[in-house]
Design an enzyme around this catalytic site. Structure first.
Site, short mmCIF file in Angstrom:
data_model
loop_
_atom_site.label_atom_id
_atom_site.label_comp_id
_atom_site.label_asym_id
_atom_site.label_seq_id
_atom_site.Cartn_x
_atom_site.Cartn_y
_atom_site.Cartn_z
N CYS A 69 0.86 -1.18 0.00
CA CYS A 69 0.00 0.00 0.00
C CYS A 69 0.90 1.23 0.00
O CYS A 69 1.72 1.40 0.92
CB CYS A 69 -0.87 -0.02 1.25
SG CYS A 69 -1.88 1.45 1.46
N CYS A 180 -0.73 4.00 -6.32
CA CYS A 180 -1.66 3.35 -5.38
C CYS A 180 -1.88 1.94 -5.90
O CYS A 180 -2.15 1.76 -7.10
CB CYS A 180 -2.98 4.12 -5.32
SG CYS A 180 -4.32 3.23 -4.48
#
Ligand code: DGL
Length: 253
Positions: A69, A180
């Site tokens: 992440c 992302c």
């Protein structure tokens, strides 16, 4: 066992690369679905979640952690490393360095969550590796949530993707960095919007190679995968085929 985590489904794009790089290793994937998305949370909230998940995965017996992440890495990887001094921790950072090296127009863009866009760590990454090129940081609110809801064919999302990409291309951007991990699952939509005018840059394979370097003694397990989530764990398994990751399901114990 190697622990991999994200706010939700996005990190599965990194898990897929890890499984390919380390086919015999054992993995546990943790999705923090009770708190997704991280992108609109404060630094303190994200840090609290990352430390709690790190603790959980260490208790599960993980000996290497992959923060799959960008938002969690940008905000909390330093705190996670400080909390587990003996544990190798691999983070995910947008591929700004390769994009800056490869651009022909001298203009690159990075698509991120709001939290990553305002992070010190992203600013430093740009300063250290892309000071000679123009870098457009483009926050994309709502995109991760669309992936989370598996609304990948939603026309409203396709329209928003085009609306964000078009001005970047008009400015001469020729490398678009996925900042992302959820956005890897939007690659078909992004490619449609980009055509041949720019290239996408994704670092999932590079992250997997880095994990393989650090995971030498974890490489030879029984190729098992455990999926865990802070809410609705059953949705993770069901999402695999929708995300074209049905092959990973065979490893589930
Ligand atoms: N997948 C995450 C990232 O790479 C975060 C998405 C979110 O929870 O907002 O940044």
């Amino acid at each position: 066992m190697i622990g991999v985590f994200d706010s939700g489904l996005g990190g599965l794009s990194v898990l897929a690369a890890l499984v390919e790089a380390l086919p015999q290793a054992d993995f546990v994937y943790y999705a923090d679905t009770a708190h997704v998305p991280y992108g609109n949370k404060s630094e303190a909230q994200i840090q609290r979640r990352v430390l709690a998940i790190g603790e959980h995965l260490a208790n599960e017996g993980c000996r290497l952690l992959v923060v799959a992440c960008n938002t969690a890495t940008a905000t909390a990887v330093h705190a996670l490393r400080a909390a587990h001094p003996g544990m190798p921790v691999v983070g995910v950072e947008p591929g700004i360095k390769p994009a800056a090296q490869e651009t022909r127009t001298g203009r690159i863009a990075v698509l991120t969550t709001e939290a990553t866009a305002r992070s010190q760590r992203l600013r430093k990454l740009v300063r250290d590796h892309a000071h000679r090129v123009e870098v457009v940081v483009e926050p994309c609110p709502g995109w991760a949530t669309h992936v989370e809801m598996l609304q990948l064919d939603d026309p409203a999302l396709a329209a928003d993707v085009s609306a964000r990409i078009e001005p970047l291309l008009d400015r001469g951007v020729d490398r678009i960095v996925l900042g992302c991990t959820h956005y890897s699952f939007l690659a078909p939509l992004l490619k449609q919007a980009i055509g041949t005018r720019a290239q996408l840059v994704d670092v999932a394979d590079a992250v997997a190679r880095q994990a393989r370097r650090l995971a030498a003694d974890l490489a030879h397990g029984s190729g098992r995968l455990l999926l865990q989530a802070s809410a609705h764990p059953e949705r993770l398994r069901a999402a695999l085929p929708r995300l074209h990751l049905g092959h990973i399901a065979a490893r589930l114990t």
